[in-house]
Scaffold this active site. Structure first.
Site, PDB file in Angstrom:
ATOM      1  N   ARG A 160      10.046 -22.137  11.998  1.00  0.00           N
ATOM      2  CA  ARG A 160       9.119 -20.999  12.015  1.00  0.00           C
ATOM      3  C   ARG A 160       7.671 -21.442  11.914  1.00  0.00           C
ATOM      4  NH1 ARG A 160      13.152 -20.030  13.473  1.00  0.00           N
ATOM      5  NH2 ARG A 160      14.700 -18.467  12.893  1.00  0.00           N
ATOM      6  N   SER A 239      12.486  -9.991   9.688  1.00  0.00           N
ATOM      7  CA  SER A 239      12.584 -10.771   8.444  1.00  0.00           C
ATOM      8  C   SER A 239      11.199 -10.932   7.833  1.00  0.00           C
ATOM      9  CB  SER A 239      13.195 -12.143   8.736  1.00  0.00           C
ATOM     10  OG  SER A 239      14.501 -12.004   9.255  1.00  0.00           O
ATOM     11  N   GLU A 343       6.705 -14.147   6.261  1.00  0.00           N
ATOM     12  CA  GLU A 343       6.697 -14.598   7.648  1.00  0.00           C
ATOM     13  C   GLU A 343       5.617 -13.902   8.468  1.00  0.00           C
ATOM     14  OE1 GLU A 343       9.843 -14.901  11.379  1.00  0.00           O
ATOM     15  OE2 GLU A 343      10.550 -15.159   9.335  1.00  0.00           O
TER      16      GLU A 343
END
EC number: 1.3.1.98
Length: 351
Positions: A160, A239, A343
């Site tokens: 990520r 998420s 995130e």
């Protein structure tokens, strides 16, 4: 190129949160994108890039500067090579490449947002990441004042993460190029256990491409991870927290905390993450810390379908959302000694 002033940004995000921008420019060509960036930089004006708005948490006061909505289009296939304009809707691009019989991004179906955002986050799900098939990114370099082509290796991908996320004010993604595969109508090998079970195949086997895409869409929809304007469980950024990656000492300390809290027989999720590191599950941490599905009584709550998604129930403010996120972070830290990391990108606010 459209330009608006004091323009609301909430409708451009999947959270449907955030105040207005001083100026909102919608660019439909690469040249318009570059022109807007150059103008903002020359004026010394803060610049906010918006694609699909699926990874943004914008403060209630909005953004004092130029918000650039990248709405470029372009889907080009040359054999197994795929080029996408940054503004292309990602889930539609996955559907088109799958329909063309090309494998490599079928497990990334249903992920909201634009193609240009995928290398920034190194988007991944159900055993696939864009970094495994991305070959080049065409971007405008704000430091060197020119358009550059970066190879996949030069993007410095990790979990990520990428060089674009590490240097958020340097590159503006214009085009993304991928090397897909013709596997005779079959998918890439299925890596993710949940997907394999849903497909009825063993891990490492292949399955019909369209069946894989549809299966992933069903799995995502069951978790509120496919956009639906009538379902508040999808008014989220997907998420909200990344899965923690711990070194050996950190994971050993975490296991001791788990044993103390949940019993010696309880083993936390653990996945190899290379170089003596272990990845665990943020969703598991949140749930075991007491924040179950549907947690909350205010306008911002944990999704009723997935503990990893924080949602706007229709009347939330960004501060409502952040208050819930902070509560979750504090609770997980107190329970397990791990600090969760958000995130989505925050604009004008901090977690």
């Amino acid at each position: 190129m459209q330009e608006l002033h004091d323009a609301p940004l909430a409708p451009l995000t999947t959270f449907r949160l955030g105040g207005p921008a001083t100026r909102l420019v919608t660019a439909t060509t690469d040249a318009e994108v570059v022109e807007t960036v150059q103008r903002a930089d020359a004026e010394g004006t803060p610049l906010l890039l918006i694609g699909g708005g699926s990874n943004l948490v914008i403060g209630d006061k909005g953004f004092e500067g130029t918000a650039l909505r990248i709405a470029t289009t372009g889907f080009a296939l040359d054999g197994t090579a795929l080029e996408l304009a940054a503004g292309e809707v990602w889930t539609e691009a996955v559907a088109r490449s799958t329909a063309a019989g090309l494998a490599g991004i079928e497990c990334l179906a249903g992920i909201p947002g634009s193609a240009g955002a995928t290398p920034i986050q190194n988007v991944g799900a159900y055993g696939q990441e864009v970094s495994s098939v991305l070959t080049e990114v065409l971007a405008y370099d704000r430091r060197e004042h020119r358009t550059v082509t970066l190879s996949g290796a030069e993007c410095a991908f990790s979990y990520r993460h990428s060089r674009f996320k590490a240097e958020p004010d340097r590159h503006v993604v214009l085009r993304v190029r991928f090397a897909l595969a013709d596997e005779g109508g079959l998918s890439a090998p299925i890596r993710y256990a949940e997907t394999a079970r849903a497909l009825g195949v063993a891990a490492g086997e292949r399955a019909p491409l369209e069946q894989v895409r549809e299966t992933v869409l069903r799995l995502r929809a069951g978790k509120g991870m496919v956009l639906d304007p009538d379902d508040h469980d999808t008014w989220s950024a997907g998420s909200f927290f990344t899965n923690p990656i711990l070194d050996e000492a950190g994971f050993a300390a975490f296991r001791r905390r788990v044993a103390d809290r949940l019993g010696a027989d309880t083993e936390p999720p653990a996945y190899p993450a290379g170089e003596g590191r272990t990845k665990t599950s943020a969703a598991w941490l949140i749930d075991k810390a007491g924040f179950t599905k549907g947690y909350g009584s205010g306008p911002a709550r944990i999704s009723g379908k997935h503990t990893l998604a924080l949602t706007n129930r229709g009347a939330a403010t960004t501060e409502d959302l952040l208050a819930l996120a902070r509560e979750v972070v504090t609770g997980v830290r107190e329970a397990f000694g791990i600090t969760l990391v958000n995130e989505p990108v925050t604009v004008g606010v901090e977690l």
